[in-house]
Design a protein around this motif. Structure first.
Motif, PDB file in Angstrom:
ATOM      1  N   UNK A  30       0.841  -1.186   0.000  1.00 34.48           N
ATOM      2  CA  UNK A  30       0.000   0.000   0.000  1.00 34.48           C
ATOM      3  C   UNK A  30       0.883   1.246   0.000  1.00 34.48           C
ATOM      4  N   UNK A  31       0.426   2.364  -0.550  1.00 30.89           N
ATOM      5  CA  UNK A  31       1.273   3.567  -0.634  1.00 30.89           C
ATOM      6  C   UNK A  31       1.861   3.986   0.704  1.00 30.89           C
ATOM      7  N   UNK A  32       1.043   3.994   1.759  1.00 28.90           N
ATOM      8  CA  UNK A  32       1.552   4.411   3.069  1.00 28.90           C
ATOM      9  C   UNK A  32       2.595   3.432   3.585  1.00 28.90           C
ATOM     10  N   UNK A  33       2.409   2.132   3.311  1.00 26.55           N
ATOM     11  CA  UNK A  33       3.395   1.132   3.742  1.00 26.55           C
ATOM     12  C   UNK A  33       4.719   1.343   3.025  1.00 26.55           C
ATOM     13  N   UNK A  34       4.659   1.500   1.697  1.00 24.35           N
ATOM     14  CA  UNK A  34       5.887   1.719   0.935  1.00 24.35           C
ATOM     15  C   UNK A  34       6.627   2.962   1.380  1.00 24.35           C
ATOM     16  N   UNK A  35       5.884   4.053   1.628  1.00 28.29           N
ATOM     17  CA  UNK A  35       6.516   5.292   2.073  1.00 28.29           C
ATOM     18  C   UNK A  35       7.184   5.096   3.441  1.00 28.29           C
ATOM     19  N   UNK A  36       6.476   4.434   4.355  1.00 26.86           N
ATOM     20  CA  UNK A  36       7.036   4.218   5.689  1.00 26.86           C
ATOM     21  C   UNK A  36       8.277   3.350   5.665  1.00 26.86           C
ATOM     22  N   UNK A  37       8.275   2.298   4.873  1.00 28.97           N
ATOM     23  CA  UNK A  37       9.440   1.413   4.783  1.00 28.97           C
ATOM     24  C   UNK A  37      10.631   2.166   4.194  1.00 28.97           C
ATOM     25  N   UNK A  38      10.379   2.967   3.160  1.00 29.78           N
ATOM     26  CA  UNK A  38      11.462   3.736   2.546  1.00 29.78           C
ATOM     27  C   UNK A  38      12.080   4.708   3.550  1.00 29.78           C
ATOM     28  N   UNK A  39      11.247   5.420   4.294  1.00 29.78           N
ATOM     29  CA  UNK A  39      11.760   6.367   5.303  1.00 29.78           C
ATOM     30  C   UNK A  39      12.563   5.628   6.373  1.00 29.78           C
TER      31      UNK A  39
END
Length: 638
Positions: A30-39
């Motif tokens: 999910x977009x929020x998951x991908x963003x959080x993992x990247x950060x």
């Protein structure tokens, strides 16, 4: 506080494991998951980063808000994404032995959940590598390794190897339970054939290059490309625009027992589960429980591959008389089409003559075969296809032609399924993709049977003989997914064969296959004997584990010096004194009494008594043990 090298190494190994883990399931992020993992992966390198917990909570809040707003993912997909995100955030906060251990355990859980989302051979290998890296990180932290050494990976592989016999035994002998959920879920119309035909649905599906099925032939010749029609669903209800299944067709009772004919078709379905399966329309199911209904639909009985054996007789479903529903026509729904059909009905007394007239008419109209026919009007949509737009895809022409034949007095129905497929010589199988989805027509003609008639073959013959892309213009071909390259598929053929075996015998190892294998090995009452073997093996392992733990506790209890040393370390830890990795006892004690000078006398007494007890042969152990105990007791006195 600067992190120790083994903590940084463990973080790096776990970060690599997380990236490898998510490669096969990147589309499920999910977009929020991908963003959080990247950060989390980016900030992991910042050793002086403050307020890590605040960052983690903020990312979790973003994920929660995304779920509330979107709400499109199923609960299992959402929960899996949450575990992946938590694994990354835990890795962000991991800066000591305890937290890096918790991060590793959470990653192992994430690996298991990823296996539910992607379970092909490549995904399974990446998951195994990820688990190996996580295990190496935990071993490195436990040993305080200052450098990553090959020996560490050897230890991790050895530990995994010890678990393989138990895993193999459970895999072969433990009862196979039915799945508690379907993975992945979703609407079949978006990922596979729908159970109705609304012109435009197949054109969208053709742009999906995922696999639909595999066909393996045994002692049979592969039919030519123009004869590869794989039926799935028969649609007989027509409302003027949409074709849908009619009333539930009665089941054709197959009185012939399961055949041992060596000429077989073995089908392996991919993608979403459905109640009717791909088949060529002829043959007998090897499984006597599998039935064929009067419409020529092969009904599903269970998961996994299914086999059809050759039968020289004409399939009985071909001779089933049409129902009244298969001649029904909604009067006034498409007046131009209705007028043309009525004209042929009055002019040509024979149904075969009307069919010939339809062939000549279709060839003369200059119809275009395209993925972008434009929107169909709500009123008289099929009139627009045949007389105005003259553009369409296979379902447009099949829907319109079947309706035209009904208007001409010929019972007709639409069949949806797949047409074509690419033969993979090295793998020995025909690969059928979603892009091979197709629609055609069956007519009841005077010969007393249903006959396949495909108007697409009149308009775009290359579609039938060479596939979808060969029949489209350059603009339409750009809308398709990645091209299927024959030479590239040949290079991948050995891997495809391995992947197929993995899917069949590991991921597809269901109760039926297990029973078949156990009966072969254990004979009659295989399930009972398998339970005995499994129960005996587990009891033996439990006894062995308890014995080893008891022995270890007994040895620790008998080693009084070791117990006293642990007491000393616990006491000094309260004074924020802990040994560094690789630091000797004498160096640690010297550093401790330099920091706390009042502890020096008792620490020196403890060190001397400990060394005498450990390294001097002619010493009274009872006296030395008393000296150790007294030294520690005196440390706590004012």
């Amino acid at each position: 506080m600067r992190q120790e090298p083994f903590i940084r190494h463990a973080q790096a190994l776990q970060a690599i494991a997380l990236v490898l883990l998510l490669l096969p399931v990147i589309s499920q992020l999910l977009p929020a998951t991908g963003f959080g993992i990247m950060v989390a992966l980016i900030l992991r390198k910042e050793e002086k980063l403050k307020r890590r917990r605040l960052i983690s909570l903020s990312l979790l809040a973003i994920w929660g808000a995304n779920q509330l707003i979107a709400g499109s993912a199923g609960w299992l997909e959402a929960a899996t994404n949450l575990v992946w995100l938590l694994a990354a955030l835990r890795l962000l906060e991991a800066n000591d032995r305890k937290t890096i251990g918790g991060s590793g355990l959470l990653l192992l859980l994430a690996i298991g959940l990823a296996g539910l989302q992607a379970n092909g051979l490549a995904a399974s290998l990446l998951a195994a590598i990820s688990a190996l890296l996580v295990l190496c990180s935990l071993l490195g932290v436990q040993q305080g390794a200052q450098k990553l050494k090959v020996a560490l990976f050897g230890q991790a592989i050895a530990l995994l190897s010890l678990a393989l016999p138990l895993a193999g035994g459970l895999f072969l002998l433990a009862p196979r339970l039915p799945a508690l959920w379907q993975i992945p879920g979703g609407n079949s119309a978006s990922t596979g054939l729908s159970d109705e035909l609304d012109p435009g649905s197949i054109a969208s599906l053709v742009q999906n290059d995922s696999e639909a099925a595999k066909l393996q032939l045994r002692n049979l010749q592969l039919p030519p490309a123009e004869s590869r029609y794989w039926r799935v669903r028969v649609l007989s209800d027509f409302d003027g625009r949409r074709w849908q299944p009619g009333a539930i067709a009665s089941i054709e009772i197959n009185t012939k027992p399961a055949s041992t004919n060596p000429q077989q078709q073995r089908w392996i379905m991919q993608g979403p589960s459905r109640e009717t399966l791909l088949w060529a329309g002829f043959g007998i199911p090897q499984d006597p429980k599998q039935k064929i209904n009067r419409n020529g639909e092969l009904l599903k009985t269970g998961d996994g591959p299914y086999v059809l054996v050759k039968d020289n007789k004409k399939p009985s479903w071909l001779s089933q008389l049409p129902t009244a529903n298969e001649s029904q026509w909604p009067i006034g729904s498409n007046p131009q089409l209705e007028a043309l059909g009525t004209q042929w009905k009055l002019k040509y007394p024979s149904p075969n003559q009307r069919l010939d007239a339809a062939f000549s008419w279709f060839k003369a109209q200059g119809f275009e075969y395209t993925l972008r026919p434009g929107l169909m009007p709500i009123k008289a949509p099929l009139d627009a296809v045949l007389f105005e737009q003259k553009r369409g895809f296979c379902e447009h022409y099949a829907a319109a032609f079947a309706a035209l034949m009904r208007a001409a007095g010929i019972p007709a129905r639409v069949v949806i399924g797949y047409q074509g497929g690419e033969w993979q010589p090295a793998a020995g199988q025909l690969q059928i993709l979603q892009r091979d989805a197709h629609a055609w027509v069956e007519l009841w003609l005077p010969a007393g049977e249903w006959r396949t008639v495909d108007p697409t073959a009149w308009i775009a013959p290359n579609r039938i003989s060479q596939g979808v892309s060969a029949s489209l213009n350059a603009s339409d071909r750009n809308q398709l997914g990645r091209p299927v390259l024959g030479w590239f598929n040949q290079l991948l053929a050995p891997w495809q064969k391995l992947d197929q075996g993995w899917g069949d015998w590991v991921m597809g190892f269901d109760r039926a296959k297990q029973n078949l294998l156990l009966e072969k090995w254990l004979g009659p009452e295989a399930s009972y004997r398998a339970f005995q073997i499994l129960a005996g093996g587990l009891c033996g392992l439990l006894f062995l584990g308890i014995s080893l733990l008891w022995r270890q506790r007994w040895q620790q209890k008998g080693d009084n010096a070791k117990q006293q040393l642990k007491r000393l370390l616990r006491y000094l830890a309260k004074h924020k004194l802990q040994p560094n990795p690789g630091e000797t006892l004498s160096a640690f004690i010297e550093r401790a009494y330099k920091q706390e000078i009042k502890l020096k006398p008792e620490l020196i007494k403890f060190q001397q008594a400990y060394y005498r007890l450990r390294f001097e042969a002619n010493t009274d152990k009872k006296i030395e043990q008393k000296l150790l105990t007294r030294a520690i007791n005196n440390l706590g006195r004012p």
